[in-house]
Motif scaffolding. Structure first.
Motif, mmCIF file in Angstrom:
data_model
loop_
_atom_site.group_PDB
_atom_site.id
_atom_site.type_symbol
_atom_site.label_atom_id
_atom_site.label_comp_id
_atom_site.label_asym_id
_atom_site.label_seq_id
_atom_site.Cartn_x
_atom_site.Cartn_y
_atom_site.Cartn_z
ATOM 1 N N ARG A 145 21.157 77.180 17.077
ATOM 2 C CA ARG A 145 19.945 77.481 16.723
ATOM 3 C C ARG A 145 19.261 77.102 18.293
ATOM 4 O O ARG A 145 19.469 75.906 18.543
ATOM 5 C CB ARG A 145 19.244 77.056 15.637
ATOM 6 N N ILE A 146 18.364 78.068 18.653
ATOM 7 C CA ILE A 146 17.650 77.639 19.822
ATOM 8 C C ILE A 146 16.417 76.938 19.428
ATOM 9 O O ILE A 146 15.651 77.406 18.442
ATOM 10 C CB ILE A 146 17.386 79.031 20.650
ATOM 11 N N ARG A 147 16.280 75.584 19.839
ATOM 12 C CA ARG A 147 15.052 75.032 19.547
ATOM 13 C C ARG A 147 14.202 74.535 20.833
ATOM 14 O O ARG A 147 14.489 74.079 21.887
ATOM 15 C CB ARG A 147 15.280 73.400 19.043
ATOM 16 N N GLY A 148 12.923 75.047 20.927
ATOM 17 C CA GLY A 148 11.937 74.838 22.029
ATOM 18 C C GLY A 148 12.416 75.602 23.032
ATOM 19 O O GLY A 148 12.985 76.891 23.142
ATOM 20 N N ALA A 149 12.056 75.288 24.251
ATOM 21 C CA ALA A 149 12.183 76.040 25.722
ATOM 22 C C ALA A 149 13.859 76.124 26.181
ATOM 23 O O ALA A 149 13.987 75.264 26.924
ATOM 24 C CB ALA A 149 11.327 75.634 26.685
ATOM 25 N N GLY A 150 14.610 77.093 25.381
ATOM 26 C CA GLY A 150 15.902 77.114 26.244
ATOM 27 C C GLY A 150 17.039 76.087 25.571
ATOM 28 O O GLY A 150 18.134 75.967 26.047
ATOM 29 N N MET A 151 16.637 75.321 24.575
ATOM 30 C CA MET A 151 17.494 74.286 24.007
ATOM 31 C C MET A 151 18.347 74.544 22.889
ATOM 32 O O MET A 151 17.616 75.183 21.978
ATOM 33 C CB MET A 151 16.557 72.858 23.838
ATOM 34 N N LEU A 152 19.643 74.678 23.148
ATOM 35 C CA LEU A 152 20.442 75.068 22.008
ATOM 36 C C LEU A 152 20.879 73.872 21.272
ATOM 37 O O LEU A 152 21.617 72.726 21.724
ATOM 38 C CB LEU A 152 21.688 75.929 22.611
ATOM 39 N N ARG A 153 20.733 73.687 19.928
ATOM 40 C CA ARG A 153 21.199 72.906 18.995
ATOM 41 C C ARG A 153 22.580 73.246 18.294
ATOM 42 O O ARG A 153 22.533 74.228 17.577
ATOM 43 C CB ARG A 153 19.962 72.401 18.012
ATOM 44 N N VAL A 154 23.483 72.654 18.228
ATOM 45 C CA VAL A 154 24.682 72.911 17.702
ATOM 46 C C VAL A 154 25.078 72.039 16.739
ATOM 47 O O VAL A 154 25.155 70.740 16.982
ATOM 48 C CB VAL A 154 25.934 73.153 18.611
ATOM 49 N N SER A 155 25.754 72.514 15.662
ATOM 50 C CA SER A 155 25.935 71.396 14.560
ATOM 51 C C SER A 155 27.501 71.941 14.125
ATOM 52 O O SER A 155 27.592 73.099 13.865
ATOM 53 C CB SER A 155 25.291 71.642 13.232
ATOM 54 N N VAL A 156 28.220 71.185 13.964
ATOM 55 C CA VAL A 156 29.720 71.371 13.467
ATOM 56 C C VAL A 156 30.072 70.543 12.380
ATOM 57 O O VAL A 156 30.015 69.437 12.277
ATOM 58 C CB VAL A 156 30.818 70.876 14.607
ATOM 59 N N ASP A 157 30.631 71.402 11.131
ATOM 60 C CA ASP A 157 30.880 70.563 10.051
ATOM 61 C C ASP A 157 32.479 70.436 9.987
ATOM 62 O O ASP A 157 33.159 71.153 9.987
ATOM 63 C CB ASP A 157 30.613 71.591 8.782
ATOM 64 N N ALA A 158 32.464 69.176 10.351
ATOM 65 C CA ALA A 158 33.882 68.488 10.792
ATOM 66 C C ALA A 158 34.697 68.078 9.530
ATOM 67 O O ALA A 158 33.956 67.263 8.535
ATOM 68 C CB ALA A 158 34.059 67.719 12.027
ATOM 69 N N PRO A 159 35.972 68.724 9.188
ATOM 70 C CA PRO A 159 36.726 68.021 7.789
ATOM 71 C C PRO A 159 37.147 66.584 8.290
ATOM 72 O O PRO A 159 37.205 66.198 9.702
ATOM 73 C CB PRO A 159 37.905 69.116 8.132
#
Length: 253
Positions: A145-159
């Motif tokens: 998801r893009i948060r703020g000015a061009g910052m991309l936040r990535v979340s990974v659900d790791a097993p």
């Protein structure tokens, strides 16, 4: 009236079961890497195949996740590939050692870190993808998801890491589809090339542990990238064997 509707629904469900209308099994995500260069005249057919694999998804049971890693060793031969990176050449070198091939070459396709072939060979590519789809994979989830000015936040659900497994890295790649480039020098001089899954950034953000967890990272999107064409790809790769244990892909939200 309600009894009639209920009876119709039940009859439809039973007839669907009899006719084999159960929901299709989920596809297994398979990572397909193409090592390529805009300076290589034999690479465009391989890049076209990669595009077809993404759009057509021609292997039953497999969700093909394609990536283009542009190497830099062609850059001194007349055309500097704008997407090339020494880091991608180094990544290819790890496969060269693992597969004991006679040096790096383009176009090279690597399927799930376990098989390599000439990147334009459709028959061998489909066979390798089919075989990879028959292997067990770890579950993996990713959101971006893009948060703020061009910052991309990535979340990974790791097993959780499998018992007795080698160390397994968690990698995140930002890849852009639909990239067009006009080549003015080198072997592809005068050609307009189309690319799928051009790797813009690749990061290792951790490794699997005894327990499942959420790994996160945040990166700034380059002003020249199109967020609507960015796919975020997460995958699990053995630190020693380079086998891909699981993969997932998502568009940017």
């Amino acid at each position: 009236m309600m009894k009639c509707v209920f009876g119709t629904v039940v009859a439809w469900a039973v007839s669907s079961m009899i006719a084999g209308g159960s929901p299709p099994a989920p596809r297994t995500p398979i990572l397909v890497e193409l090592f390529t260069s805009e300076g290589c005249s034999s690479c465009p057919p391989a890049e076209a195949l990669l595009t077809q694999l993404l759009s057509g998804q021609p292997v039953a049971g497999a969700e093909i996740i394609p990536l283009e890693f542009h190497v830099d060793y062609w850059d001194r031969l007349g055309w500097k590939d704008p997407f090339s990176s020494a880091a991608f050449t180094s990544r290819q070198g790890t496969y060269t050692a693992a597969f004991a091939t006679d040096g790096n070459y383009t176009p090279q396709m690597v399927v799930d870190g376990a098989a390599q072939l000439v990147g334009s060979d459709r028959v061998k590519a489909l066979d390798a993808i089919g075989r990879a789809g028959g292997q067990a994979h770890l579950p993996l989830g990713v959101s971006a998801r893009i948060r703020g000015a061009g910052m991309l936040r990535v979340s990974v659900d790791a097993p959780s890491a499998p018992a007795g497994a080698e160390p397994i890295d968690i990698l995140v790649v930002l890849a852009e589809d639909g990239v067009i480039s006009a080549v003015t020098r080198g072997e592809n001089r005068g050609r307009t090339l189309s690319h799928t899954g051009v790797v813009r950034r690749s990061e290792t953000i951790g490794g699997l542990d005894r327990d499942a967890f959420v790994a996160e990272g945040e990166w700034r999107l380059n002003a020249g990238w199109m967020p609507s064409r960015i796919r975020v790809v997460a995958f699990l790769q053995g630190h020693k064997t380079h086998r891909v244990y699981g993969a997932a892909s998502t568009p940017v939200q």
